[in-house]
Structure formats: C-alpha cells, structure tokens
Scaffold this active site. Structure first.
Site, PDB file in Angstrom:
ATOM      1  CD  GLU A 217      -2.521   1.253   2.697  1.00 51.56           C
ATOM      2  OE1 GLU A 217      -3.465   2.050   2.822  1.00 51.56           O
ATOM      3  OE2 GLU A 217      -2.166   0.469   3.615  1.00 51.56           O
TER       4      GLU A 217
ATOM      5  CB  CYS B 218      -5.111  -1.120   4.390  1.00 49.94           C
ATOM      6  SG  CYS B 218      -4.578  -0.960   6.111  1.00 49.94           S
TER       7      CYS B 218
ATOM      8  CE  LYS C  23      -8.700   1.317   2.869  1.00 52.42           C
ATOM      9  NZ  LYS C  23      -7.700   1.639   3.922  1.00 52.42           N
TER      10      LYS C  23
END
Length: 534
Positions: A285, A401, A349
C-alpha cells in the site's frame, strides 16, 4: 404486587446448577473482565483458540440469574476488556505514528473500546430481559443467535469494526472448514453454540446436558470432514509472483528527505526480483512516498523494465484526480495501479478508515484540527463495485489494507477474479499484535473465496496464502526483500460466495425470534398458574 423487570429473571432462574455463580457482585464483574481480556488471547499471535469457546461461556454463565442491569454491566466489562487487550495498538498508531496528542489518542482508543462495550451491554440487558431464563432454547439457540447478530451488526454499522470477530480465532482449527460454507460469522455462530453448550453442561438438567454434549461435538466433527474439501477448481497454470517488501519505517516514510531513498529501494528490490523472471510483481500500500501524478517518469521507467521481462507490476500508490464539478479541486485516492501488457488499470479503496483516511467531523472541528497541525483532509472513496484488475493473465480481486476485514463486500468480484491481492501498510502499528491479527483476517478471506491470496505489506506480514488459508510462503518481518513464490488461479464459487452473510444472519434472526417468543410464552404461562400458600 408485580415483580420488577430486574428481579424477574433472577427469581425465575433455577437454583440447582452444578456450577453456581459467585454471590459477590464485584467478583462477578472481575470474572467477566478477566474472561473478556482472555478472549483476546484466542486470536493471533497467541492463538489460544479454546478461549474463543471458554470465555463467552463464562459470560453466559455469569448472566444466569442476573438482572437486566447487572447483565448489562457484566457484558460491558467483558467486551471492554476484550478490546482493550486486543486493540491497544490503536493508541500506538494514533499517537506514536499519527502524531496526535496523548489525550486525544487515548480518548479515541477508549471511545472505540467503550462503544464495543456498549454493544455487549445491550446484549446482556436483552438476554436477561427477554430470553428464557434457562434451558436449551436459551443456551443453544437464542443466546448464541443474539450474540452473533451483535457481532455482525458492529461489523458494518457506521462504517463497522469487525476486528476480533470470534470466527477469526479458528483459522487453524477444524472449524476453518466452515469458512467456504458460511464465512467467518458462520464460524462465530458455531463457537457461540459450543459456548452455550458448556453453559448448559454447567447449568442444565440431565436431558439438556445430553443435548449440549452432542452439540459440542458435532461442529468439530463436521469441520474436520470439511477441512480439506476444495469448493473451487484450478483454472489455469501456476503463476510466479514476487512480493516486494520495502520495510520503510513509518516515522521515516513521508519525510521529504527520505523520498528518493524509498523510491530507490523499491526500484532495486524490483530489479532483483526481475532476475528470477516472475510473471507478477506486487508492491504494498502507498509504497512510493508521493502521488502517482508526481512520479510519472519513475513509474514509466519501471513499466518499461517490467514489460521487457514479460512481467506485470501491481503497486499500491496514492493518486490525485480532478472533480467533474470542480476540476480545479483535486481529490485524493488510496489506489492500486496495475501495469500489464501496454495497458493500465486502477483500483481505488472504497472502505476508508474513520479518523485516518476520512474525518467524520463538522467543519469547525476540521478548522481546529488544521490549527493544531493535525490531519484533517479526506481521501475520496472509490466505487463500491469495481472490476478485477487484469495482470499476468490473471484477474485480481483487490483490497487495500483494512478493506479485507469486510468479507462479504469482496464477493461481488467473484467468480471473475481467479486470485486475490491485498496491499497494506501495517507499519502504523509497530511491533504489536495488530499485524498478526490482520494477517489472520486475510487468511480467512482466502478460505471464504477459495482463492490464493498475495499479500504485500510495507514491513510485514507479506505472504502468499493458499485456498485453504494455509501459508504457502512468508517473508521475515521488518526486512527489505522480494519474496518469490507461486499462485494457482482458481475458478468457481464457494457456497459462501453465493449467499454471503445473509444465510447465517437470517437463521440467527429466526432463532432469536423463536427464543424470545418462547421466553415470553414461558413467563406468561407462569403468570397464569395459581399460587399456593399465603
């Protein structure tokens, strides 16, 4: 004269239990607190998984004969202790790496822990107020169902916090065989039924104890039968993969003086990996400490090198884009960029972390945060439904994540996705249990989907996980390296991929409704019986 709600449950509860709860209220509260704290040890890295049955059973036992108010107090202290012991690392993230003042970091951590405690307090009150006082309907049906629904609710309500869901503790036990069938909440439900069985063995009649003993055995026997069953099938040849772990300390990563060092490290590790001719290379990430917009020459150069070796590169990187309505204002995304065969693809995301990637506060609080030199800007969430990323002749179901904690939201990309990728940066939590808990969550996602998962983390835990949640390859933590392994694409869908959480939630709702109805009927029936004596 009518009895109050607080005394009804206590008077109705039988008094001939094999194991009678302590007479001292402070001692009962202490046992609830200790049992709650012990529950956190059932998860990684300690993996004392039997506590996922024993700890809830202790609370269920303490709820026997408790008034609604006391049951609420016991439930609060139980859950408060679980999340204090299990998520203490939030303080380290917020204060140590986020730079927030001690009082603010401590307040935010206690606020979250307190909310988790209130969920269990509400459960305790409802259990004492509306469920049958004893019997199989309470211990084996209604109480496990109610607990499961609270766990599911906290996993999505107001963005959700599904961390420490009971089912994650069983990633290496026979109950993991249920993950492709009923998901993590299905495993939680089975653990709660087992916990209820222990309570029934301690408090039930002979007949109820026999039922409880059988109920305690059956899930583990079925899980053992399902443990190695494959619900998906191989859909293509194995693909070699290199996971790049830069191991950049979080307190150095975003320093301007360290920017070029970070870029060089990722380029060098990628070039080392290319010597092994991997078909797929994955970065963690936000690996480069800059936006993709400011790294065009750097990324273009890497793209050329990767293509020259016949490889594909998937990298976590921030990006900025103009708004359609206000093009002069940039929106920032936490993204994954896939570079493959002369075309690029993006994943943005969707599930952002409150108070880390977006700040759900009014404008005057944002102004204060700005004055205090604290983070106040938001990322923009990506679309809820995004296609799989094409790379190395694979279709990659991608998460960033904490997104992998939302299991059912990953199912929309199936069956098209034949492998999973999670990029993360758990350096935010230092040398704590958080990274191990997060890796356990990732393994559960591979189990549920019946897919290999490639996990790239900044400083660990970087790994390749198989379709049964087994660890195929794992990099040593806090060490810069390229982990080389193989993944095998899989097609088809597991039973869980067809129905998600709705089957388990629907069954739990029906079980709870039946338990409440039975409890009301029992209370009304007792109220109609004639009383004898003065």
């Amino acid at each position: 004269m009518h009895a109050t709600a607080d005394t009804t449950a206590a008077r109705a509860a039988p008094q001939d239990y094999l194991l009678v709860r302590p007479a001292s209220a402070p001692l009962r509260a202490l046992i609830a607190f200790v049992a709650g704290a012990a529950l956190a040890a059932s998860f990684a890295p300690l993996d004392l998984w039997p506590l996922a049955v024993l700890s809830p059973a202790l609370l269920m036992w303490l709820w026997q004969g408790a008034s609604p108010r006391e049951a609420a107090r016991l439930g609060f202290w139980f859950s408060f202790a679980t999340f204090t012991a299990g998520t203490y690392w939030l303080y380290i993230s917020i204060h140590g790496f986020g730079g927030a003042p001690i009082w603010l970091a401590f307040g935010l951590m206690l606020g979250l822990v307190g909310i988790m405690g209130l969920y269990q307090a509400a459960l305790g009150y409802a259990v004492a107020r509306w469920l049958p006082a004893s019997g199989a309907a309470r211990w084996l049906v209604a109480l496990p169902a109610a607990w499961l629904l609270v766990e599911w609710w906290r996993g999505w309500f107001l963005s959700g916090f599904s961390w420490l869901s009971l089912g994650y503790s069983q990633s290496d036990t026979w109950l993991a065989g249920f993950a492709p069938v009923a998901g993590v909440y299905g495993i939680s439900a089975l653990l709660l039924v087992c916990a209820g069985s222990l309570t029934a063995l301690a408090c039930g009649s002979t007949r109820v104890r026999v039922i409880a003993a059988l109920t305690l055995i059956v899930p583990w026997a079925l899980g053992a039968a399902l443990y190695k069953h494959s619900w998906t099938e191989v859909s293509g040849p194995a693909v070699t993969v290199a996971v790049i772990q830069g191991a950049i300390p979080q307190d150095e990563k975003w320093l301007e003086s360290n920017r070029d060092t970070t870029l060089r490290r990722y380029q060098q590790l990628t070039e080392e990996a290319l010597r092994t001719n991997p078909q797929l290379i994955v970065w963690p990430e936000s690996a480069p400490a800059d936006t993709a917009n400011d790294l065009v020459p750097y990324i273009s150069n890497l793209y050329g090198e990767v293509l020259a070796h016949g490889s594909a590169l998937v990298m976590g990187v921030l990006r900025a884009a103009g708004s359609d309505s206000q093009p002069q204002e940039l929106r920032y995304y936490n993204s994954v960029l896939a570079l493959d065969d002369h075309h690029t693809s993006w994943y943005d995301k969707h599930h952002l972390v409150p108070f880390a990637e977006f700040f759900p506060v009014p404008s005057f609080v944002r102004s204060w945060l700005r004055l205090m030199s604290l983070p106040y800007a938001d990322f923009t969430p990506g679309a809820a439904d995004q296609p799989a990323l094409p790379a190395a002749h694979l279709q990659l179901g991608t998460t960033i994540c904490y997104e992998d904690a939302y299991g059912s939201s990953m199912l929309s990309v199936l069956p098209r996705a034949d492998a999973l990728v999670n990029v993360t940066n758990d350096a935010w939590f230092g040398h704590t249990s958080a990274r191990h808990q997060h890796f356990q969550i990732a393994r559960m996602r591979a189990l549920e989907a019946g897919r290999y998962m490639v996990r790239a983390a900044n400083d660990g835990i970087s790994a390749v996980v198989g379709t049964h949640g087994e660890v195929i390859a794992r990099a040593p933590e806090f060490t810069p390296l390229a982990l080389v392994s193989k993944i095998v694409p899989h097609g088809g869908r597991t039973p869980y991929a067809y129905v998600g959480n709705w089957l388990v939630v629907s069954l739990a709702t029906a079980a709870l409704a039946a338990g409440v109805a039975y409890g009301v009927w029992v209370r009304n029936d007792r109220g109609r019986r004639p009383r004898h004596g003065p």
